[in-house]
Each structure stands twice: as structure tokens, then as C-alpha cells.
Design a protein around this motif. Structure first.
Motif, PDB file in Angstrom:
ATOM      1  N   PHE A  12      45.165 -45.975 -11.025  1.00 19.87           N
ATOM      2  CA  PHE A  12      45.373 -45.321 -12.300  1.00 19.87           C
ATOM      3  C   PHE A  12      44.543 -46.033 -13.359  1.00 19.87           C
ATOM      4  CE2 PHE A  12      49.177 -44.741  -9.762  1.00 19.87           C
ATOM      5  CZ  PHE A  12      49.316 -43.365  -9.809  1.00 19.87           C
ATOM      6  N   GLU A  13      43.861 -45.256 -14.157  1.00 23.66           N
ATOM      7  CA  GLU A  13      43.017 -45.822 -15.209  1.00 23.66           C
ATOM      8  C   GLU A  13      43.850 -46.512 -16.291  1.00 23.66           C
ATOM      9  OE1 GLU A  13      39.667 -45.896 -15.620  1.00 23.66           O
ATOM     10  OE2 GLU A  13      39.305 -44.969 -13.675  1.00 23.66           O
ATOM     11  N   THR A  14      44.991 -45.918 -16.599  1.00 19.28           N
ATOM     12  CA  THR A  14      45.826 -46.466 -17.672  1.00 19.28           C
ATOM     13  C   THR A  14      47.290 -46.435 -17.242  1.00 19.28           C
ATOM     14  OG1 THR A  14      46.230 -44.328 -18.712  1.00 19.28           O
ATOM     15  CG2 THR A  14      44.254 -45.520 -19.421  1.00 19.28           C
ATOM     16  N   ILE A  15      48.085 -47.164 -17.975  1.00 13.87           N
ATOM     17  CA  ILE A  15      49.533 -47.140 -17.745  1.00 13.87           C
ATOM     18  C   ILE A  15      50.062 -45.736 -18.015  1.00 13.87           C
ATOM     19  CG2 ILE A  15      51.748 -48.000 -18.608  1.00 13.87           C
ATOM     20  CD1 ILE A  15      50.304 -50.013 -16.884  1.00 13.87           C
ATOM     21  N   GLN A  16      49.493 -45.075 -18.993  1.00 13.44           N
ATOM     22  CA  GLN A  16      49.919 -43.704 -19.305  1.00 13.44           C
ATOM     23  C   GLN A  16      49.693 -42.778 -18.110  1.00 13.44           C
ATOM     24  OE1 GLN A  16      51.662 -42.858 -21.946  1.00 13.44           O
ATOM     25  NE2 GLN A  16      51.854 -40.786 -21.164  1.00 13.44           N
TER      26      GLN A  16
ATOM     27  N   LEU B  27      49.731 -43.654 -14.983  1.00 14.80           N
ATOM     28  CA  LEU B  27      50.780 -44.022 -14.035  1.00 14.80           C
ATOM     29  C   LEU B  27      52.100 -43.374 -14.422  1.00 14.80           C
ATOM     30  CD1 LEU B  27      52.152 -45.661 -11.786  1.00 14.80           C
ATOM     31  CD2 LEU B  27      52.263 -47.567 -13.401  1.00 14.80           C
ATOM     32  N   LYS B  28      52.455 -43.453 -15.693  1.00 11.83           N
ATOM     33  CA  LYS B  28      53.708 -42.854 -16.170  1.00 11.83           C
ATOM     34  C   LYS B  28      53.722 -41.347 -15.936  1.00 11.83           C
ATOM     35  CE  LYS B  28      54.714 -46.169 -19.844  1.00 11.83           C
ATOM     36  NZ  LYS B  28      54.835 -46.323 -21.309  1.00 11.83           N
TER      37      LYS B  28
ATOM     38  N   VAL C 190      58.546 -37.377  -9.773  1.00 14.18           N
ATOM     39  CA  VAL C 190      60.013 -37.397  -9.806  1.00 14.18           C
ATOM     40  C   VAL C 190      60.549 -36.001 -10.121  1.00 14.18           C
ATOM     41  CG1 VAL C 190      62.013 -38.265 -11.092  1.00 14.18           C
ATOM     42  CG2 VAL C 190      60.240 -39.840 -10.327  1.00 14.18           C
ATOM     43  N   ASN C 191      59.914 -35.317 -11.050  1.00 19.76           N
ATOM     44  CA  ASN C 191      60.365 -33.964 -11.399  1.00 19.76           C
ATOM     45  C   ASN C 191      60.157 -32.963 -10.272  1.00 19.76           C
ATOM     46  OD1 ASN C 191      61.444 -34.491 -13.918  1.00 19.76           O
ATOM     47  ND2 ASN C 191      59.474 -34.253 -14.934  1.00 19.76           N
TER      48      ASN C 191
END
Length: 62
Positions: free
Chosen positions: A27-31, A33-34, A41-42
């Protein structure tokens, strides 16, 4: 329940399922990943969760 028994804890089984899909992802950013985590999950249906958490130890006990 024994003090440490992740195989009997349904939450731990769901996280193990997620971790298997997380391996080798970048993932490039934590965002990013989130967002991936939120999306996956959804997408989990009740049937998927049941299949992950159904445990032969419980089924054999009852």
C-alpha cells in the motif's frame, strides 16, 4: 476456555482470515490500507463469517 486459545476465539479466526489476504500486498499510504481493510470487511457476508468461525471443536461438543 484456556488462557490463550486463539483457535477457539471467533474474532481471532476472522483476523487470521484477513491476514491471509493481506500478505504480500503493498500500500502506498496508510489511507490506502485503511480503504482496503474497510472494503474487505464490508464485503464479508454473514455466510463467510459463519464459515470462518465454525469450529469443529464446538460442533463436536454439541
Amino acid at each position: 476456555m484456556p488462557p490463550y486459545s486463539p483457535e477457539l476465539n471467533p474474532c481471532e479466526q476472522v483476523w487470521q482470515y484477513k491476514k491471509k489476504r493481506f500478505k504480500n500486498k503493498f500500500f502506498e499510504t496508510i489511507q490506502d490500507l485503511k480503504e482496503w481493510l474497510h472494503k474487505t470487511v464490508n464485503e464479508m457476508t454473514p455466510d463467510i463469517i459463519k464459515s470462518i468461525t465454525s469450529n469443529h471443536r464446538y460442533l463436536n461438543a454439541f
